[in-house]
Design a protein around this motif. Structure first.
Motif, mmCIF file in Angstrom:
data_model
loop_
_atom_site.group_PDB
_atom_site.id
_atom_site.type_symbol
_atom_site.label_atom_id
_atom_site.label_comp_id
_atom_site.label_asym_id
_atom_site.label_seq_id
_atom_site.Cartn_x
_atom_site.Cartn_y
_atom_site.Cartn_z
ATOM 1 N N LEU A 136 37.204 -79.626 9.113
ATOM 2 C CA LEU A 136 35.474 -78.845 9.661
ATOM 3 C C LEU A 136 34.247 -80.194 9.093
ATOM 4 C CD1 LEU A 136 35.962 -76.539 5.938
ATOM 5 C CD2 LEU A 136 36.822 -76.514 8.909
ATOM 6 N N ASP A 137 34.553 -81.206 8.276
ATOM 7 C CA ASP A 137 33.330 -81.843 8.962
ATOM 8 C C ASP A 137 34.023 -83.293 8.000
ATOM 9 O OD1 ASP A 137 30.714 -82.746 8.829
ATOM 10 O OD2 ASP A 137 29.846 -81.723 8.124
ATOM 11 N N VAL A 138 33.106 -84.400 7.541
ATOM 12 C CA VAL A 138 33.171 -85.692 7.363
ATOM 13 C C VAL A 138 31.760 -86.422 7.076
ATOM 14 C CG1 VAL A 138 33.643 -88.201 7.486
ATOM 15 C CG2 VAL A 138 34.836 -85.573 8.859
ATOM 16 N N VAL A 139 31.423 -86.827 5.737
ATOM 17 C CA VAL A 139 30.296 -86.978 5.060
ATOM 18 C C VAL A 139 30.761 -88.634 4.884
ATOM 19 C CG1 VAL A 139 29.401 -84.925 5.597
ATOM 20 C CG2 VAL A 139 30.317 -86.046 2.913
ATOM 21 N N VAL A 140 29.660 -89.478 4.781
ATOM 22 C CA VAL A 140 29.807 -90.263 3.971
ATOM 23 C C VAL A 140 28.386 -90.936 2.701
ATOM 24 C CG1 VAL A 140 29.806 -93.407 3.563
ATOM 25 C CG2 VAL A 140 31.116 -92.044 5.054
ATOM 26 N N VAL A 141 29.016 -90.754 1.248
ATOM 27 C CA VAL A 141 28.268 -90.647 0.327
ATOM 28 C C VAL A 141 28.198 -92.346 -0.118
ATOM 29 C CG1 VAL A 141 28.020 -90.150 -2.000
ATOM 30 C CG2 VAL A 141 28.330 -88.577 -0.106
ATOM 31 N N ASN A 142 27.125 -93.148 -0.122
ATOM 32 C CA ASN A 142 27.254 -94.509 -0.837
ATOM 33 C C ASN A 142 25.871 -93.679 -2.635
ATOM 34 O OD1 ASN A 142 27.194 -95.903 1.836
ATOM 35 N ND2 ASN A 142 25.500 -95.344 2.736
ATOM 36 N N ILE A 143 27.615 -95.062 -2.676
ATOM 37 C CA ILE A 143 26.496 -95.269 -4.582
ATOM 38 C C ILE A 143 26.197 -96.414 -4.664
ATOM 39 C CG2 ILE A 143 27.342 -94.647 -6.683
ATOM 40 C CD1 ILE A 143 29.731 -92.577 -5.970
ATOM 41 N N LYS A 144 25.403 -96.961 -5.039
ATOM 42 C CA LYS A 144 25.068 -97.758 -4.933
ATOM 43 C C LYS A 144 25.175 -98.679 -7.055
ATOM 44 C CE LYS A 144 22.792 -98.220 -0.890
ATOM 45 N NZ LYS A 144 23.703 -99.099 0.026
ATOM 46 N N ASP A 145 24.028 -100.167 -6.443
ATOM 47 C CA ASP A 145 24.749 -100.286 -7.581
ATOM 48 C C ASP A 145 25.322 -99.922 -9.230
ATOM 49 O OD1 ASP A 145 23.500 -102.520 -6.049
ATOM 50 O OD2 ASP A 145 21.557 -100.790 -6.546
ATOM 51 N N VAL A 146 26.479 -100.173 -9.152
ATOM 52 C CA VAL A 146 26.880 -99.395 -10.490
ATOM 53 C C VAL A 146 27.496 -100.707 -10.658
ATOM 54 C CG1 VAL A 146 29.476 -98.616 -10.964
ATOM 55 C CG2 VAL A 146 28.131 -97.953 -8.942
#
Length: 172
Positions: free
Chosen positions: A132-142
Motif C-alpha cells: 500500500l505504501d513505503v516509507v524510510v525512517v532514519n534513526i540517528k546516532d544510536v
C-alpha cells in the motif's frame, strides 16, 4: 495496489448500475415504464463514469506507490557504507489515525561496538500482502549496545486492516 482499488470500484460500479437500472424500469403500478431505454442508458453512463473513476483512482494509487518506492530507494542509497541490519529492527503494531494515515513504531538495536545510524524501509501492506505504501525512517546516532526509536508514517490515507514489514534495514 491497483488490484485493491479496482475490486472495490468494480463493486461500486455494479451496485450503482443496479440502482439506476431498477429506479427506471417500472412505474408505481409495477408495470414496465416507457423510459426503460433511458434508464438503461443512464445506467450505462453511470457505470462508464464509475469505471473511469476507478481506473483513475487505481492509476493514482499506482503512481503514488511508485513515487514512494523511488523515494525510499533514494533514501536507502544515501546510507553510505551501510550493512544489512534487518534482524536488529522491530516494528510496533500499526494504527490508523484520525487523518487516515497509518503509523508504526520502529525500534533499531545497535549491536555494533560504536555509535551508528539506521535507515529502515517500512512496507505498509493489506491483509493479502498487497503493498500500500513505503516509507524510510532514519534513526540517528544510536549508541553502541543501545536502541533507538522512530515512527513510520504512511504518505497517504490507508484503509482497511494495515500491516507492516521491514523491507530493508541498513546500519551505517
Amino acid at each position: 495496489m491497483a488490484r485493491h482499488w479496482t475490486r472495490g470500484a468494480a463493486g461500486a460500479v455494479l451496485a450503482l448500475a443496479g440502482v439506476v437500472a431498477a429506479a427506471g424500469c417500472s412505474n408505481d403500478s409495477g408495470s414496465p415504464s416507457g423510459n426503460s431505454s433511458k434508464a438503461a442508458s443512464a445506467a450505462s453512463k453511470a457505470a462508464s463514469a464509475a469505471s473511469s473513476a476507478a481506473s483513475s483512482l487505481a492509476s493514482q494509487g499506482s503512481d503514488a506507490l511508485a513515487s514512494a518506492s523511488a523515494e525510499a530507494k533514494r533514501k536507502l542509497d544515501e546510507a553510505k557504507g551501510g550493512v544489512q541490519a534487518k534482524d536488529d529492527v522491530t516494528l510496533g503494531t500499526p494504527a490508523v489515525g484520525g487523518d487516515g494515515k497509518a503509523t508504526a513504531k520502529v525500534t533499531a538495536k545497535n549491536t555494533a561496538d560504536s555509535g551508528k545510524s539506521f535507515a529502515v524501509q517500512v512496507n505498509f501492506t493489506d491483509t493479502s500482502g498487497n503493498l500500500l505504501d513505503v516509507v524510510v525512517v532514519n534513526i540517528k546516532d544510536v549508541a553502541a549496545g543501545a536502541s533507538g526509536e522512530g515512527t513510520a508514517t504512511s504518505h497517504r490515507k490507508l484503509t482497511g486492516q494495515v500491516r507492516t514489514a521491514v523491507g530493508t534495514a541498513l546500519r551505517y
